[in-house]
Write a protein that holds these residues in place. Structure first.
Motif, PDB file in Angstrom:
ATOM      1  N   HIS A  45       5.279  57.755  13.121  1.00 45.27           N
ATOM      2  CA  HIS A  45       5.425  58.675  14.256  1.00 45.27           C
ATOM      3  C   HIS A  45       5.844  57.927  15.516  1.00 45.27           C
ATOM      4  O   HIS A  45       6.747  58.366  16.239  1.00 45.27           O
ATOM      5  CB  HIS A  45       4.116  59.421  14.501  1.00 45.27           C
ATOM      6  CG  HIS A  45       4.166  60.315  15.702  1.00 45.27           C
ATOM      7  ND1 HIS A  45       3.779  59.896  16.975  1.00 45.27           N
ATOM      8  CD2 HIS A  45       4.580  61.614  15.845  1.00 45.27           C
ATOM      9  CE1 HIS A  45       3.954  60.879  17.825  1.00 45.27           C
ATOM     10  NE2 HIS A  45       4.426  61.931  17.181  1.00 45.27           N
ATOM     11  N   ASP A  46       5.181  56.807  15.801  1.00 45.04           N
ATOM     12  CA  ASP A  46       5.495  56.059  17.014  1.00 45.04           C
ATOM     13  C   ASP A  46       6.917  55.497  16.977  1.00 45.04           C
ATOM     14  O   ASP A  46       7.574  55.372  18.014  1.00 45.04           O
ATOM     15  CB  ASP A  46       4.486  54.923  17.218  1.00 45.04           C
ATOM     16  CG  ASP A  46       3.143  55.438  17.718  1.00 45.04           C
ATOM     17  OD1 ASP A  46       3.065  56.631  18.061  1.00 45.04           O
ATOM     18  OD2 ASP A  46       2.180  54.662  17.757  1.00 45.04           O
ATOM     19  N   HIS A  51       8.107  56.389  20.844  1.00 44.34           N
ATOM     20  CA  HIS A  51       6.947  56.082  21.683  1.00 44.34           C
ATOM     21  C   HIS A  51       6.749  54.572  21.754  1.00 44.34           C
ATOM     22  O   HIS A  51       6.353  54.037  22.788  1.00 44.34           O
ATOM     23  CB  HIS A  51       5.702  56.754  21.106  1.00 44.34           C
ATOM     24  CG  HIS A  51       4.462  56.501  21.908  1.00 44.34           C
ATOM     25  ND1 HIS A  51       4.246  57.075  23.139  1.00 44.34           N
ATOM     26  CD2 HIS A  51       3.386  55.715  21.667  1.00 44.34           C
ATOM     27  CE1 HIS A  51       3.095  56.670  23.625  1.00 44.34           C
ATOM     28  NE2 HIS A  51       2.549  55.843  22.754  1.00 44.34           N
ATOM     29  N   GLY A 103      -1.602  59.831  21.787  1.00 46.05           N
ATOM     30  CA  GLY A 103      -0.436  60.565  22.278  1.00 46.05           C
ATOM     31  C   GLY A 103      -0.411  60.742  23.778  1.00 46.05           C
ATOM     32  O   GLY A 103       0.449  61.464  24.305  1.00 46.05           O
ATOM     33  N   THR A 105       0.652  59.925  27.319  1.00 52.70           N
ATOM     34  CA  THR A 105       1.812  59.225  27.866  1.00 52.70           C
ATOM     35  C   THR A 105       1.787  59.249  29.394  1.00 52.70           C
ATOM     36  O   THR A 105       0.909  59.859  30.004  1.00 52.70           O
ATOM     37  CB  THR A 105       3.123  59.859  27.369  1.00 52.70           C
ATOM     38  OG1 THR A 105       3.177  61.227  27.811  1.00 52.70           O
ATOM     39  CG2 THR A 105       3.207  59.825  25.852  1.00 52.70           C
TER      40      THR A 105
END
Length: 218
Positions: A45-46, A51, A103, A105
């Protein structure tokens, strides 16, 4: 769950995926090589959401660059800003799992320019005795979701809050601490030691071995 996507050999900013490694916390993990020469293990996912764009060297370079562009390097606000960046973007930070890993940010304006963050702080009641607090604990670091709060306000806003109720009065541990005049860490020690609610709240801090009971005004 979506179909498995093989990321081997793919590039994400400064990272090149070498191979898949053992899963962690039910997340697919990949060993990646960074252009700086270091290797890091990062989840799918990252990588795919961008991210995480490096092994952490982008963050380090940004901090070094910004430290040379203004005269506020040694200020408390700069330290708060650097800590915010670290826990949200540095996978090596001990706090990362509770922030970037969840998650959380930082808005682009703050992330890329300390002076924007500094000006916001100055315009929103910053003082040396307050800390940066997210109003929605599951929300991001951005002007609409942040404030300068006292330690008590921040403790009452934590997602790990514990409420204690006695005789119809229900408050957080921090609120009971202020109400009773007992150090919050003393109350937490009693909770962790398995005391019942009545003793946690009613037992004063003793200077001897005698135990007394106090009455709470309703």
């Amino acid at each position: 769950m979506g179909a498995f996507i093989d990321l081997t050999g793919k590039k994400f900013e400064r990272l090149t995926v070498i191979r898949r490694v053992e899963n962690k916390n039910n997340k697919i993990m990949w060993l990646c090589n960074c252009v700086c020469g270091k290797t890091k293990i990062i989840n799918s996912h990252d990588l795919r959401s961008e991210h995480t764009r490096s092994c952490g060297c982008i963050h380090s370079e940004s901090i070094r660059m910004l430290k040379t562009t203004h005269g506020l390097t040694n200020t408390r606000l700069n330290s708060i800003w650097c800590s915010m960046l670290t826990r949200c973007s540095n996978i090596n930070s001990k706090s990362y799992d509770n922030y970037g890993g969840r998650g959380i940010t930082i808005c682009n304006e703050w992330k890329t320019d300390f002076l924007v963050f500094y000006n916001w702080a100055m315009e929103n009641n910053y003082s040396q005795d307050l800390t940066l607090d997210r109003i929605d604990n599951n929300g991001n670091y951005e002007p609409e979701n942040c404030r300068w709060a006292t330690t008590e306000q921040q403790m009452n806003n934590t997602r790990h809050n514990v409420f204690l109720e006695l005789d119809g009065k229900k408050m957080t541990v921090a609120q009971w601490s202020k109400y009773l005049g007992i150090n919050v860490y003393t109350l937490w020690s009693r909770i962790k030691s398995g005391w019942n609610v009545q003793d946690i709240i009613n037992c004063p801090v003793l200077n001897n071995t005698t135990r007394h009971t106090i009455t709470i005004n309703k």
